[in-house]
Scaffold this motif. Structure first.
Motif, mmCIF file in Angstrom:
data_model
loop_
_atom_site.group_PDB
_atom_site.id
_atom_site.type_symbol
_atom_site.label_atom_id
_atom_site.label_comp_id
_atom_site.label_asym_id
_atom_site.label_seq_id
_atom_site.Cartn_x
_atom_site.Cartn_y
_atom_site.Cartn_z
ATOM 1 N N TYR A 42 9.081 -7.754 10.827
ATOM 2 C CA TYR A 42 9.417 -6.668 9.899
ATOM 3 C C TYR A 42 8.285 -6.436 8.896
ATOM 4 C CZ TYR A 42 12.184 -4.030 6.490
ATOM 5 O OH TYR A 42 12.647 -3.088 5.630
ATOM 6 N N ILE A 43 7.752 -7.495 8.323
ATOM 7 C CA ILE A 43 6.641 -7.378 7.366
ATOM 8 C C ILE A 43 5.403 -6.824 8.063
ATOM 9 C CG2 ILE A 43 5.099 -8.692 5.848
ATOM 10 C CD1 ILE A 43 7.934 -8.334 4.759
ATOM 11 N N GLY A 44 5.130 -7.284 9.277
ATOM 12 C CA GLY A 44 3.997 -6.756 10.032
ATOM 13 C C GLY A 44 4.158 -5.274 10.341
ATOM 14 N N PHE A 45 5.375 -4.845 10.654
ATOM 15 C CA PHE A 45 5.671 -3.438 10.916
ATOM 16 C C PHE A 45 5.427 -2.600 9.665
ATOM 17 C CE2 PHE A 45 8.736 0.093 11.219
ATOM 18 C CZ PHE A 45 8.310 0.650 12.414
ATOM 19 N N ILE A 46 5.822 -3.113 8.517
ATOM 20 C CA ILE A 46 5.614 -2.395 7.255
ATOM 21 C C ILE A 46 4.127 -2.280 6.931
ATOM 22 C CG2 ILE A 46 5.948 -2.556 4.755
ATOM 23 C CD1 ILE A 46 8.734 -3.644 5.345
ATOM 24 N N ILE A 47 3.388 -3.364 7.110
ATOM 25 C CA ILE A 47 1.947 -3.347 6.813
ATOM 26 C C ILE A 47 1.211 -2.414 7.776
ATOM 27 C CG2 ILE A 47 -0.144 -4.773 6.842
ATOM 28 C CD1 ILE A 47 1.602 -7.042 5.687
ATOM 29 N N ALA A 48 1.545 -2.470 9.060
ATOM 30 C CA ALA A 48 0.907 -1.574 10.037
ATOM 31 C C ALA A 48 1.254 -0.119 9.728
ATOM 32 C CB ALA A 48 1.355 -1.943 11.448
ATOM 33 N N GLY A 49 2.487 0.138 9.336
ATOM 34 C CA GLY A 49 2.881 1.493 8.966
ATOM 35 C C GLY A 49 2.141 1.994 7.744
ATOM 36 N N ALA A 50 1.875 1.092 6.795
ATOM 37 C CA ALA A 50 1.121 1.483 5.603
ATOM 38 C C ALA A 50 -0.311 1.864 5.969
ATOM 39 C CB ALA A 50 1.126 0.345 4.583
ATOM 40 N N PHE A 51 -0.942 1.101 6.864
ATOM 41 C CA PHE A 51 -2.303 1.428 7.288
ATOM 42 C C PHE A 51 -2.348 2.764 8.035
ATOM 43 C CE2 PHE A 51 -3.370 -3.178 6.865
ATOM 44 C CZ PHE A 51 -4.404 -3.017 5.970
ATOM 45 N N VAL A 52 -1.422 2.963 8.943
ATOM 46 C CA VAL A 52 -1.394 4.214 9.713
ATOM 47 C C VAL A 52 -1.098 5.393 8.794
ATOM 48 C CG1 VAL A 52 -0.121 5.464 11.505
ATOM 49 C CG2 VAL A 52 -0.819 3.109 11.891
ATOM 50 N N GLY A 53 -0.144 5.226 7.884
ATOM 51 C CA GLY A 53 0.187 6.291 6.936
ATOM 52 C C GLY A 53 -0.963 6.630 6.019
ATOM 53 N N GLU A 54 -1.701 5.609 5.575
ATOM 54 C CA GLU A 54 -2.852 5.846 4.706
ATOM 55 C C GLU A 54 -3.936 6.628 5.431
ATOM 56 O OE1 GLU A 54 -6.790 5.217 3.156
ATOM 57 O OE2 GLU A 54 -6.065 4.147 4.919
ATOM 58 N N LYS A 55 -4.196 6.269 6.692
ATOM 59 C CA LYS A 55 -5.212 6.989 7.474
ATOM 60 C C LYS A 55 -4.795 8.442 7.704
ATOM 61 C CE LYS A 55 -8.251 3.800 8.183
ATOM 62 N NZ LYS A 55 -9.562 3.896 7.572
ATOM 63 N N ALA A 56 -3.524 8.667 8.018
ATOM 64 C CA ALA A 56 -3.040 10.028 8.266
ATOM 65 C C ALA A 56 -3.107 10.863 6.992
ATOM 66 C CB ALA A 56 -1.611 9.979 8.799
ATOM 67 N N LEU A 57 -2.687 10.307 5.881
ATOM 68 C CA LEU A 57 -2.717 11.041 4.617
ATOM 69 C C LEU A 57 -4.154 11.319 4.183
ATOM 70 C CD1 LEU A 57 -0.995 12.208 2.328
ATOM 71 C CD2 LEU A 57 -1.203 10.012 1.182
ATOM 72 N N ASN A 58 -5.037 10.341 4.330
ATOM 73 C CA ASN A 58 -6.432 10.519 3.960
ATOM 74 C C ASN A 58 -7.084 11.612 4.811
ATOM 75 O OD1 ASN A 58 -8.844 10.025 2.628
ATOM 76 N ND2 ASN A 58 -9.454 8.410 4.062
ATOM 77 N N GLY A 59 -6.801 11.617 6.115
ATOM 78 C CA GLY A 59 -7.353 12.653 6.990
ATOM 79 C C GLY A 59 -6.840 14.038 6.639
ATOM 80 N N ALA A 60 -5.555 14.140 6.314
ATOM 81 C CA ALA A 60 -4.973 15.437 5.960
ATOM 82 C C ALA A 60 -5.555 15.967 4.653
ATOM 83 C CB ALA A 60 -3.456 15.317 5.854
#
Length: 86
Positions: A42-60
């Motif tokens: 669960y913690i790994g899923f949250i951390i991976a989601g944070a990295f993916v979300g940060e990359k998507a938001l930064n690109g947008a």
């Protein structure tokens, strides 16, 4: 016709003699089985989601910034500036 199982009684509702499966409950159950059963996953899923979300938001945000400042940024004017120096 056979009687519905205990699982179908929990996940389904009877309406007019037909059984409609509640997909929302099944989706949450499968999410729990896949991700939230163990704390480490669960913690790994949250951390991976944070990295993916940060990359998507930064690109947008970068794409919006470049489109609103088209022709004003150095990388847009670089070819023009290099040709003027020659």
């Amino acid at each position: 016709r056979s009687a519905p199982s205990l699982r179908q009684k929990i996940v389904s509702t009877r309406c007019g003699g037909r059984i409609y499966i509640n997909t929302g409950v099944m989706a949450l159950e499968s999410l729990y089985k896949a991700v939230m059963r163990r704390n480490s996953v669960y913690i790994g899923f949250i951390i991976a989601g944070a990295f993916v979300g940060e990359k998507a938001l930064n690109g947008a945000v970068d794409m919006m910034w470049e489109s609103s400042n088209k022709g004003k940024l150095y990388k847009h004017l670089e070819a023009t500036l290099n040709s003027e120096e020659d």
